[in-house]
Design an enzyme around this catalytic site. Structure first.
Site, short mmCIF file in Angstrom:
data_model
loop_
_atom_site.label_atom_id
_atom_site.label_comp_id
_atom_site.label_asym_id
_atom_site.label_seq_id
_atom_site.Cartn_x
_atom_site.Cartn_y
_atom_site.Cartn_z
CE LYS A 76 -71.23 -102.70 2.04
NZ LYS A 76 -72.70 -102.56 1.91
CB SER A 151 -73.51 -103.82 -1.75
OG SER A 151 -73.87 -103.13 -0.56
CB SER A 175 -76.51 -103.95 1.04
OG SER A 175 -76.61 -103.77 -0.34
N1 GLN Z 1 -79.32 -103.84 -4.43
C1 GLN Z 1 -79.58 -102.49 -4.03
C2 GLN Z 1 -78.83 -101.53 -4.92
O1 GLN Z 1 -78.09 -101.95 -5.71
C3 GLN Z 1 -79.27 -102.26 -2.59
C4 GLN Z 1 -77.85 -102.05 -2.29
C5 GLN Z 1 -77.60 -101.68 -0.86
O2 GLN Z 1 -78.44 -101.88 0.01
N2 GLN Z 1 -76.47 -101.06 -0.64
O3 GLN Z 1 -78.98 -100.34 -4.84
#
Ligand code: GLN
Length: 483
Positions: A76, A151, A175
Site C-alpha cells: 500500500k 482505503s 481498511s
Molecule cells: N473508512 C474509515 C475512514 O475513512 C477507515 C479507513 C481506514 O481504515 N484507513 O476513516
C-alpha cells in the site's frame, strides 16, 4: 502462474518449477496489460522487482529456503520504500521518495519478497471506496462500475484481479477487512501493536495497524509471520513472542464458542448478506463450533466516537505537511501564511481537508471535553463490551459490511453515508482487537465477506477458523470474469 496462491508459489519455487525472475516477469507483464482497467497501482517498480527476484533466486541457489523467498508482494502506498515514491494517494506527497524502508517492507524484503509496486489507496487512508485518491479511483474487478472498498482498495483489487498473490494494507477503521470483503479476499487486521507502524505514514496513530491481504487464510498466515513482531522503533509495538501461525491452521474447531452479536443483525444490514452470514455459521457448526447470541450494547456509539477520534489524530499527524518540513509547496508564496494556506490547500483533497477541520475543531479549547474526551470514554465502553463478551465466547462473528460494493460515485456527495459502511469494522480498531474478513458468497455477482473478531493476540485462532472454513467452501477460489 498468476492463479497460484503464495503457498503454491512457495512450493513451485522450492521444487524449481519456475524461478522468481520468471514469475516476476510474468506478473509485471500482466500488470501492464490489465491494470489500466482497474487502476490498482500508483507505481510499478519493474526494475527493482527484477533485481530483487534475481537476488532471491541466487539466495535459493546458495541453499537458502523460506516460504516467502522470491514471492511477489505489493505495498500500500503509505509504507515507506527506499528510493521509490510513497505518495499516500495524495498530491501532497506526489514527489516524495522515502529515504528508508518501513519495518514491514524491510522484514518482508529480508524474507526475500519481491516488491512489484505500490498500490493505490484513498488519500491518507481516509475513505471506504478508494475514490479519494489523487491518482484516480480504483475499480472493483468483480464489476468495473463498482468500488473495491477502501482505503486499501488498490491492494485489494490487484490481488482480486490476480495481478499478484498478496499485498499489504493498513486498517484504521476497516481498511483491510472492508476492501477484502468487497473483492473476495481474506484480509487480517492484527492486534494493535502486533505489527510495527514504523515507516507507515500515520493517519490515526492509536488506531492504525498494518496487515496482510491475500486470497486465503493460509497465505495471510505466511505474510503475518513475516511482518509481525516487536520493533524498538515503534513505541507502541508489543514485545510478545510471535507464534508459528502455520502450525495452528488445521487445529480442530470442536467446541469452539462463537458469539453472534444481536446488534449486528438489525436494520441497516442487507438481508441477502445476513443470509450468507447465517450460511457461514452453519458451515462452522458442522466443523464443531458452538454458536450463541451475545450483545455488544455500546456498538451504536462506535461510528460517532471513531469519527471524532480518527480526525482528531489525523489533524495532528497531518500538521507536518506544511510545504516547509514535508510535502507539496505552492509556487511563489507572498508570505508564510500564504505558503501554508496554499501548500495545504493545493496538496490535500476535499475529504482530507474535511477531516482536518473536524479534528481540529474537536480538539480545540472549549470543545475538547464535549467531543474528544467523550469519544475516548465511549472507546473504553466499547472495549469493555468486548472484554465481557469474550468471557463467554472465543470468537465473534458477523458481516464485514452492511452493504455490497456500491457504484462508483454513488456516495460521492454524502460523506456520512460512506462513514456508516464502517459500522462492523471500526469497533475492533477502537478496542485494538484483531479481526479477519473472509469470502462467504456472492449477491448479484458481488462478493460478501464474513468478519471474525478474537481476543488480543489471537490472530492464530482467526487464521485457523478461516482456514478450516476455506477447506469446506470454495468462495475464495472464484475468479472475476476477465481476470
Ligand atoms: N473508512 C474509515 C475512514 O475513512 C477507515 C479507513 C481506514 O481504515 N484507513 O476513516
Amino acid at each position: 502462474m498468476h492463479q497460484l496462491t503464495l503457498a503454491e508459489i512457495a512450493r513451485g519455487l522450492a521444487d524449481k518449477s519456475f524461478s522468481s525472475e520468471e514469475l516476476t516477469g510474468a506478473l509485471l507483464a500482466r500488470i501492464r496489460s490489465l491494470d489500466p482497467s482497474i487502476n490498482s497501482f500508483i507505481s510499478v517498480t519493474d526494475e527493482l522487482a527484477l533485481e530483487q527476484a534475481r537476488a532471491a533466486d541466487a539466495r535459493r541457489a546458495a541453499g537458502e529456503s523460506g516460504a516467502l523467498l522470491g514471492a511477489p508482494i505489493g505495498h500500500k502506498d503509505l509504507f515507506c520504500t527506499t528510493g521509490v515514491r510513497t505518495s499516500c494517494g495524495s498530491r501532497m506527497l506526489d514527489s516524495f521518495k522515502a529515504p528508508y524502508d518501513a519495518t514491514v517492507v524491510e522484514r518482508l524484503a529480508q524474507a526475500g519478497m519481491v516488491t512489484l509496486g505500490k498500490t493505490n489507496m484513498d488519500e491518507f487512508a481516509m475513505g471506504s471506496a478508494n475514490e479519494s485518491s489523487h491518482y484516480g479511483p480504483v475499480k472493483n474487478p468483480w464489476n468495473l462500475e463498482h468500488v473495491p472498498g477502501g482505503s486499501s482498495g488498490g491492494s485489494a483489487a490487484a490481488v482480486a484481479a490476480r495481478l499478484l498473490p498478496a499485498t499489504t494494507g493498513t486498517d484504521t477503521g476497516g481498511s483491510i477487512r472492508q476492501p477484502a470483503a468487497l473483492t473476495n479476499l481474506t484480509g487480517l487486521k492484527p492486534t494493535y501493536g502486533r505489527v510495527s507502524r514504523w515507516g507507515m505514514i500515520a493517519y490515526a496513530s492509536s488506531l492504525d495497524q498494518g496487515g496482510p491481504m491475500a486470497r486465503t487464510a493460509e497465505d495471510c498466515a505466511l505474510l503475518l509471520q513475516g511482518m509481525a513482531g516487536f520493533d524498538p522503533k515503534d513505541s507502541t509495538s508489543i514485545d510478545e513472542p510471535v507464534p508459528d501461525y502455520s502450525t495452528s491452521l488445521n487445529a480442530s474447531l470442536q467446541g469452539l464458542r462463537i458469539g453472534l452479536p444481536k446488534e449486528y443483525f438489525g436494520a441497516g444490514l442487507d438481508p441477502r448478506i445476513a443470509d450468507l452470514v447465517q450460511a457461514s455459521v452453519k458451515a462452522l457448526e458442522k466443523l464443531g463450533a458452538v454458536v450463541r447470541e451475545i450483545s455488544l450494547p455500546n456498538m451504536q456509539h462506535a461510528i460517532p466516537a471513531y469519527y471524532v477520534i480518527a480526525p482528531a489524530e489525523a489533524s495532528s499527524n497531518l500538521s507536518r505537511f506544511d510545504g516547509v518540513r514535508f510535502g507539496h509547496r505552492c509556487e511563489n508564496p507572498k508570505d508564510l501564511t500564504d505558503l501554508y494556506k496554499r501548500s495545504r490547500g493545493e496538496g490535500f483533497g476535499a475529504e482530507v481537508q474535511r477531516r482536518i477541520m473536524v479534528g481540529a475543531y474537536a480538539l480545540s479549547a472549549g470543545y475538547y471535553d464535549a467531543y474528544y474526551l467523550k469519544a475516548q470514554k465511549i472507546r473504553r465502553l466499547i472495549k469493555n463490551d468486548f472484554m465481557a463478551a469474550f468471557e463467554g465466547v472465543d470468537l465473534i462473528l458477523g458481516p464485514t459490511t452492511p452493504n455490497l460494493a456500491w457504484k462508483l460515485g454513488a456516495k460521492g456527495d454524502d460523506p456520512v453515508a460512506a462513514y456508516l459502511e464502517d459500522v462492523y469494522t471500526i469497533t475492533a480498531n477502537l478496542a485494538g482487537l484483531p479481526g479477519l474478513s473472509m469470502p462467504a458468497g456472492f449477491v448479484d455477482g458481488l462478493p460478501v465477506g464474513v468478519q471474525l473478531l478474537a481476543p488480543y493476540f489471537q490472530e492464530g485462532r482467526l487464521l485457523n477458523v478461516a482456514h478450516r472454513y476455506q477447506q469446506v467452501t470454495d468462495w475464495h477460489t472464484r475468479v472475476p470474469t476477465g481476470f
